[in-house]
Design a protein around this motif. Structure first.
Motif, PDB file in Angstrom:
ATOM      1  N   VAL A   1       5.921  -1.727  -4.566  1.00 49.66           N
ATOM      2  CA  VAL A   1       6.741  -0.684  -5.176  1.00 49.66           C
ATOM      3  C   VAL A   1       7.322  -1.228  -6.470  1.00 49.66           C
ATOM      4  CG1 VAL A   1       8.746   0.816  -4.874  1.00 49.66           C
ATOM      5  CG2 VAL A   1       7.303   0.282  -2.929  1.00 49.66           C
ATOM      6  N   TRP A   2       7.322  -0.401  -7.487  1.00 44.15           N
ATOM      7  CA  TRP A   2       7.836  -0.752  -8.802  1.00 44.15           C
ATOM      8  C   TRP A   2       8.920   0.248  -9.175  1.00 44.15           C
ATOM      9  CZ3 TRP A   2       5.831   1.768 -13.610  1.00 44.15           C
ATOM     10  CH2 TRP A   2       6.386   1.217 -14.753  1.00 44.15           C
ATOM     11  N   TYR A   3      10.039  -0.233  -9.673  1.00 45.33           N
ATOM     12  CA  TYR A   3      11.168   0.618 -10.054  1.00 45.33           C
ATOM     13  C   TYR A   3      11.294   0.626 -11.587  1.00 45.33           C
ATOM     14  CZ  TYR A   3      12.151   0.024  -5.138  1.00 45.33           C
ATOM     15  OH  TYR A   3      12.041   0.003  -3.772  1.00 45.33           O
ATOM     16  N   PRO A   4      10.733   1.637 -12.245  1.00 42.05           N
ATOM     17  CA  PRO A   4      10.777   1.652 -13.712  1.00 42.05           C
ATOM     18  C   PRO A   4      12.169   1.982 -14.238  1.00 42.05           C
ATOM     19  CG  PRO A   4       9.769   3.664 -12.916  1.00 42.05           C
ATOM     20  CD  PRO A   4      10.013   2.791 -11.712  1.00 42.05           C
ATOM     21  N   TYR A   5      12.366   1.664 -15.494  1.00 41.53           N
ATOM     22  CA  TYR A   5      13.614   1.974 -16.162  1.00 41.53           C
ATOM     23  C   TYR A   5      13.747   3.495 -16.304  1.00 41.53           C
ATOM     24  CZ  TYR A   5      17.006   2.573 -19.900  1.00 41.53           C
ATOM     25  OH  TYR A   5      18.072   2.979 -20.646  1.00 41.53           O
ATOM     26  N   VAL A   6      14.924   4.020 -16.016  1.00 44.83           N
ATOM     27  CA  VAL A   6      15.194   5.451 -16.147  1.00 44.83           C
ATOM     28  C   VAL A   6      16.188   5.628 -17.290  1.00 44.83           C
ATOM     29  CG1 VAL A   6      16.118   7.494 -15.002  1.00 44.83           C
ATOM     30  CG2 VAL A   6      14.779   5.839 -13.707  1.00 44.83           C
TER      31      VAL A   6
ATOM     32  N   TYR B   1      -4.374   4.705   0.460  1.00 45.53           N
ATOM     33  CA  TYR B   1      -3.658   5.886   0.921  1.00 45.53           C
ATOM     34  C   TYR B   1      -2.682   6.314  -0.150  1.00 45.53           C
ATOM     35  CZ  TYR B   1      -5.477   4.710   5.491  1.00 45.53           C
ATOM     36  OH  TYR B   1      -6.313   4.435   6.526  1.00 45.53           O
ATOM     37  N   SER B   2      -2.539   7.589  -0.321  1.00 46.09           N
ATOM     38  CA  SER B   2      -1.551   8.120  -1.236  1.00 46.09           C
ATOM     39  C   SER B   2      -0.162   7.779  -0.706  1.00 46.09           C
ATOM     40  CB  SER B   2      -1.712   9.643  -1.322  1.00 46.09           C
ATOM     41  OG  SER B   2      -0.612  10.228  -1.967  1.00 46.09           O
ATOM     42  N   PRO B   3       0.808   7.578  -1.583  1.00 42.43           N
ATOM     43  CA  PRO B   3       2.164   7.300  -1.091  1.00 42.43           C
ATOM     44  C   PRO B   3       2.750   8.463  -0.301  1.00 42.43           C
ATOM     45  CG  PRO B   3       2.022   6.970  -3.473  1.00 42.43           C
ATOM     46  CD  PRO B   3       0.716   7.503  -3.028  1.00 42.43           C
TER      47      PRO B   3
ATOM     48  N   SER C   1      -1.238  -0.110  -5.083  1.00 39.69           N
ATOM     49  CA  SER C   1      -1.937  -0.913  -4.093  1.00 39.69           C
ATOM     50  C   SER C   1      -2.550  -2.137  -4.762  1.00 39.69           C
ATOM     51  CB  SER C   1      -3.038  -0.068  -3.443  1.00 39.69           C
ATOM     52  OG  SER C   1      -3.735  -0.816  -2.490  1.00 39.69           O
ATOM     53  N   THR C   2      -2.422  -3.299  -4.145  1.00 43.40           N
ATOM     54  CA  THR C   2      -3.025  -4.521  -4.663  1.00 43.40           C
ATOM     55  C   THR C   2      -4.294  -4.828  -3.875  1.00 43.40           C
ATOM     56  OG1 THR C   2      -1.664  -5.852  -3.192  1.00 43.40           O
ATOM     57  CG2 THR C   2      -0.834  -5.497  -5.415  1.00 43.40           C
ATOM     58  N   PRO C   3      -5.305  -5.413  -4.515  1.00 44.17           N
ATOM     59  CA  PRO C   3      -6.558  -5.695  -3.814  1.00 44.17           C
ATOM     60  C   PRO C   3      -6.403  -6.833  -2.804  1.00 44.17           C
ATOM     61  CG  PRO C   3      -6.650  -6.562  -6.026  1.00 44.17           C
ATOM     62  CD  PRO C   3      -5.366  -5.784  -5.922  1.00 44.17           C
ATOM     63  N   PRO C   4      -7.101  -6.761  -1.682  1.00 44.65           N
ATOM     64  CA  PRO C   4      -7.007  -7.831  -0.674  1.00 44.65           C
ATOM     65  C   PRO C   4      -7.487  -9.178  -1.208  1.00 44.65           C
ATOM     66  CG  PRO C   4      -8.091  -5.908   0.252  1.00 44.65           C
ATOM     67  CD  PRO C   4      -7.913  -5.650  -1.203  1.00 44.65           C
ATOM     68  N   SER C   5      -8.413  -9.179  -2.155  1.00 45.52           N
ATOM     69  CA  SER C   5      -8.930 -10.440  -2.694  1.00 45.52           C
ATOM     70  C   SER C   5      -7.849 -11.219  -3.431  1.00 45.52           C
ATOM     71  CB  SER C   5     -10.108 -10.169  -3.627  1.00 45.52           C
ATOM     72  OG  SER C   5      -9.694  -9.337  -4.696  1.00 45.52           O
ATOM     73  N   LEU C   6      -6.783 -10.565  -3.835  1.00 46.77           N
ATOM     74  CA  LEU C   6      -5.688 -11.220  -4.535  1.00 46.77           C
ATOM     75  C   LEU C   6      -4.995 -12.251  -3.643  1.00 46.77           C
ATOM     76  CD1 LEU C   6      -4.031 -11.052  -7.214  1.00 46.77           C
ATOM     77  CD2 LEU C   6      -2.564  -9.456  -6.035  1.00 46.77           C
ATOM     78  N   PHE C   7      -4.987 -12.033  -2.341  1.00 47.14           N
ATOM     79  CA  PHE C   7      -4.281 -12.901  -1.403  1.00 47.14           C
ATOM     80  C   PHE C   7      -5.205 -13.896  -0.698  1.00 47.14           C
ATOM     81  CE2 PHE C   7      -2.167  -8.776  -1.634  1.00 47.14           C
ATOM     82  CZ  PHE C   7      -0.943  -9.184  -2.146  1.00 47.14           C
ATOM     83  N   LEU C   8      -6.516 -13.806  -0.941  1.00 42.98           N
ATOM     84  CA  LEU C   8      -7.459 -14.661  -0.233  1.00 42.98           C
ATOM     85  C   LEU C   8      -7.654 -16.003  -0.929  1.00 42.98           C
ATOM     86  CD1 LEU C   8      -9.157 -14.647   2.294  1.00 42.98           C
ATOM     87  CD2 LEU C   8     -11.000 -13.633   1.002  1.00 42.98           C
TER      88      LEU C   8
END
Length: 76
Positions: A7-12, A64-66, A27-34
């Motif tokens: 989750v990212w909280y942008p500046y408002v 999945y959509s949020p 969503s981050t790819p699973p390969s990022l953690f392998l």
């Protein structure tokens, strides 16, 4: 297993004319953690791999959509 959803909280801005979106999910790819691909990974069948888009099960990430509930969250 950790969740691939972040989750990212942008500046408002107070001067923004539109209603703000206070939290954005991605969503981050699973390969990022392998790190590297270990030998003898479990594989999908060739027909499943063509439908899913990857041969190895650890690299599969159903997006999945949020706004919808994933089956992963239902089992928790």
């Amino acid at each position: 297993m950790s969740s691939h959803r972040r989750v990212w909280y942008p500046y408002v801005s107070p001067f923004d004319p539109c209603p703000p979106i206070k939290a954005k999910a991605y969503s981050t790819p699973p390969s990022l953690f392998l790190g590297y691909q270990p030998p003898n990974l479990e594989q999908f069948t060739p027909m499943e791999a063509l439908k899913i888009g990857t041969l190895w099960k650890v690299f599969y990430d159903p997006w999945y959509s949020p706004y919808e509930v994933s089956t992963e969250e239902d089992q928790s």
